[in-house]
Design a protein around this motif. Structure first.
Motif, PDB file in Angstrom:
ATOM      1  N   ARG A  49       3.388  -7.562   9.201  1.00  0.00           N
ATOM      2  CA  ARG A  49       2.164  -7.135   9.801  1.00  0.00           C
ATOM      3  C   ARG A  49       1.122  -8.162   9.392  1.00  0.00           C
ATOM      4  O   ARG A  49       0.187  -8.292  10.171  1.00  0.00           O
ATOM      5  N   LEU A  50       0.880  -8.309   7.987  1.00  0.00           N
ATOM      6  CA  LEU A  50      -0.545  -9.135   7.564  1.00  0.00           C
ATOM      7  C   LEU A  50      -0.132 -10.561   7.923  1.00  0.00           C
ATOM      8  O   LEU A  50      -1.306 -11.068   8.211  1.00  0.00           O
ATOM      9  N   ARG A  51       0.935 -11.024   8.432  1.00  0.00           N
ATOM     10  CA  ARG A  51       1.061 -12.549   8.854  1.00  0.00           C
ATOM     11  C   ARG A  51       0.443 -12.455  10.310  1.00  0.00           C
ATOM     12  O   ARG A  51      -0.191 -13.273  10.869  1.00  0.00           O
ATOM     13  N   ARG A  52       0.731 -11.169  11.339  1.00  0.00           N
ATOM     14  CA  ARG A  52       0.351 -11.397  12.541  1.00  0.00           C
ATOM     15  C   ARG A  52      -1.036 -10.846  12.687  1.00  0.00           C
ATOM     16  O   ARG A  52      -1.674 -11.518  13.433  1.00  0.00           O
ATOM     17  N   LYS A  53      -1.492 -10.125  11.871  1.00  0.00           N
ATOM     18  CA  LYS A  53      -2.951  -9.576  11.774  1.00  0.00           C
ATOM     19  C   LYS A  53      -3.314  -9.652  10.529  1.00  0.00           C
ATOM     20  O   LYS A  53      -3.251  -8.560   9.893  1.00  0.00           O
ATOM     21  N   PRO A  54      -3.986 -10.762   9.752  1.00  0.00           N
ATOM     22  CA  PRO A  54      -4.479 -10.577   8.434  1.00  0.00           C
ATOM     23  C   PRO A  54      -5.780  -9.394   8.339  1.00  0.00           C
ATOM     24  O   PRO A  54      -6.293  -9.356   9.208  1.00  0.00           O
ATOM     25  N   GLY A  55      -5.611  -8.842   7.376  1.00  0.00           N
ATOM     26  CA  GLY A  55      -6.683  -7.848   7.160  1.00  0.00           C
ATOM     27  C   GLY A  55      -6.409  -7.228   5.658  1.00  0.00           C
ATOM     28  O   GLY A  55      -6.032  -7.961   4.844  1.00  0.00           O
ATOM     29  N   ARG A  56      -6.399  -5.811   5.743  1.00  0.00           N
ATOM     30  CA  ARG A  56      -6.221  -5.122   4.535  1.00  0.00           C
ATOM     31  C   ARG A  56      -5.311  -3.934   4.775  1.00  0.00           C
ATOM     32  O   ARG A  56      -5.329  -3.444   6.100  1.00  0.00           O
ATOM     33  N   GLU A  57      -4.257  -3.565   3.998  1.00  0.00           N
ATOM     34  CA  GLU A  57      -3.232  -2.479   4.160  1.00  0.00           C
ATOM     35  C   GLU A  57      -3.313  -1.811   2.841  1.00  0.00           C
ATOM     36  O   GLU A  57      -3.004  -2.468   1.891  1.00  0.00           O
ATOM     37  N   VAL A  58      -3.238  -0.659   2.864  1.00  0.00           N
ATOM     38  CA  VAL A  58      -2.882   0.137   1.725  1.00  0.00           C
ATOM     39  C   VAL A  58      -1.409   0.223   1.205  1.00  0.00           C
ATOM     40  O   VAL A  58      -0.787   0.777   2.378  1.00  0.00           O
ATOM     41  N   VAL A  59      -0.793  -0.163   0.530  1.00  0.00           N
ATOM     42  CA  VAL A  59       0.554  -0.194   0.110  1.00  0.00           C
ATOM     43  C   VAL A  59       1.141   0.714  -0.949  1.00  0.00           C
ATOM     44  O   VAL A  59       2.227   1.095  -0.887  1.00  0.00           O
ATOM     45  N   ALA A  60       0.467   1.593  -1.647  1.00  0.00           N
ATOM     46  CA  ALA A  60       0.960   2.726  -2.461  1.00  0.00           C
ATOM     47  C   ALA A  60      -0.363   3.331  -3.165  1.00  0.00           C
ATOM     48  O   ALA A  60      -1.461   3.039  -3.092  1.00  0.00           O
ATOM     49  N   ARG A  61       0.031   4.622  -3.837  1.00  0.00           N
ATOM     50  CA  ARG A  61      -0.998   5.205  -4.548  1.00  0.00           C
ATOM     51  C   ARG A  61      -0.338   5.499  -5.951  1.00  0.00           C
ATOM     52  O   ARG A  61       0.856   5.234  -6.102  1.00  0.00           O
ATOM     53  N   CYS A  62      -1.235   5.083  -6.820  1.00  0.00           N
ATOM     54  CA  CYS A  62      -0.815   5.588  -8.252  1.00  0.00           C
ATOM     55  C   CYS A  62      -1.567   6.565  -9.007  1.00  0.00           C
ATOM     56  O   CYS A  62      -2.795   6.777  -8.622  1.00  0.00           O
ATOM     57  N   PRO A  63      -1.183   7.088  -9.840  1.00  0.00           N
ATOM     58  CA  PRO A  63      -1.919   8.456 -10.486  1.00  0.00           C
ATOM     59  C   PRO A  63      -2.893   7.907 -11.586  1.00  0.00           C
ATOM     60  O   PRO A  63      -3.831   8.668 -11.818  1.00  0.00           O
ATOM     61  N   SER A  64      -2.705   6.749 -12.058  1.00  0.00           N
ATOM     62  CA  SER A  64      -3.947   6.394 -13.107  1.00  0.00           C
ATOM     63  C   SER A  64      -4.180   4.851 -12.545  1.00  0.00           C
ATOM     64  O   SER A  64      -3.617   4.182 -11.977  1.00  0.00           O
ATOM     65  N   ARG A  65      -5.494   4.587 -13.240  1.00  0.00           N
ATOM     66  CA  ARG A  65      -5.905   3.195 -13.083  1.00  0.00           C
ATOM     67  C   ARG A  65      -5.043   2.071 -13.422  1.00  0.00           C
ATOM     68  O   ARG A  65      -4.837   1.077 -13.307  1.00  0.00           O
ATOM     69  N   ASP A  66      -4.451   2.563 -14.878  1.00  0.00           N
ATOM     70  CA  ASP A  66      -3.603   1.646 -15.459  1.00  0.00           C
ATOM     71  C   ASP A  66      -2.186   1.345 -14.688  1.00  0.00           C
ATOM     72  O   ASP A  66      -1.860   0.337 -14.466  1.00  0.00           O
ATOM     73  N   ASP A  67      -1.939   2.492 -13.836  1.00  0.00           N
ATOM     74  CA  ASP A  67      -0.592   2.146 -13.211  1.00  0.00           C
ATOM     75  C   ASP A  67      -0.992   1.313 -11.975  1.00  0.00           C
ATOM     76  O   ASP A  67      -0.217   0.491 -11.603  1.00  0.00           O
ATOM     77  N   ALA A  68      -2.353   1.603 -11.364  1.00  0.00           N
ATOM     78  CA  ALA A  68      -2.542   0.815 -10.230  1.00  0.00           C
ATOM     79  C   ALA A  68      -2.778  -0.582 -10.605  1.00  0.00           C
ATOM     80  O   ALA A  68      -2.300  -1.625  -9.877  1.00  0.00           O
ATOM     81  N   ASP A  69      -3.408  -0.792 -11.720  1.00  0.00           N
ATOM     82  CA  ASP A  69      -3.606  -2.398 -12.196  1.00  0.00           C
ATOM     83  C   ASP A  69      -2.324  -2.936 -12.639  1.00  0.00           C
ATOM     84  O   ASP A  69      -1.873  -4.195 -12.118  1.00  0.00           O
TER      85      ASP A  69
END
Length: 150
Positions: free
Chosen positions: A94-114
């Protein structure tokens, strides 16, 4: 068509599908032996891009065989704490066809997300080396959203 050594050297002897090391000395008949996977762009496979370049990538023989002629499934690391992770291969398409931003996951803490963000940038640098990606971690609703931007 490139030879196996050229493709292996270029890809650092890592399978583009499972991201595990490939033994260059293993038999090509072994499940963990090296093979070259010819990746045909989606448009070319539908007959719309007959002159499209075919990308050759290094894969384990078993990974290449398991994938067959269907879209690859690229797993998220089991060491990450992510909720509702998006399928990596489809997100890249999808990002190759149309560059932009896409949310790919949720994480319970900032450390997990980083940690997930660092892993994802590293993984995409091998899975889709032609794609220049960055990640964003944003707080929201008591959790942290992981987004990819191209």
């Amino acid at each position: 068509m490139s030879n196996l050594s050229e493709v292996g050297d270029r890809d650092g002897w890592r399978c583009w599908l499972c991201d595990e090391p490939v033994d260059p000395d293993a038999s090509v008949n072994s499940d963990l032996g090296p093979s070259v996977d010819a990746v045909v762009p989606a448009r070319a496979s539908k007959g719309k891009g007959k002159g499209a370049a075919v990308t050759e990538r290094l894969a384990h023989r078993a990974c290449n065989t398991r994938k067959g002629a269907v879209r690859p499934v690229v797993p998220w690391s089991p060491d990450l704490f992510v909720v509702d992770p998006a399928p990596i291969a489809e997100t890249v398409e999808r990002l190759r066809r149309k560059p932009g931003r896409e949310v790919v996951a949720r994480c319970p803490s900032r450390d997990d997300a980083d940690q997930a963000a660092a892993w994802l940038v590293d993984r995409l640098s091998r899975f889709a080396p032609d794609l220049d990606v960055t990640t964003q971690v944003e707080p929201g609703g008591g959790q942290y959203l992981l987004a990819v931007r191209v």
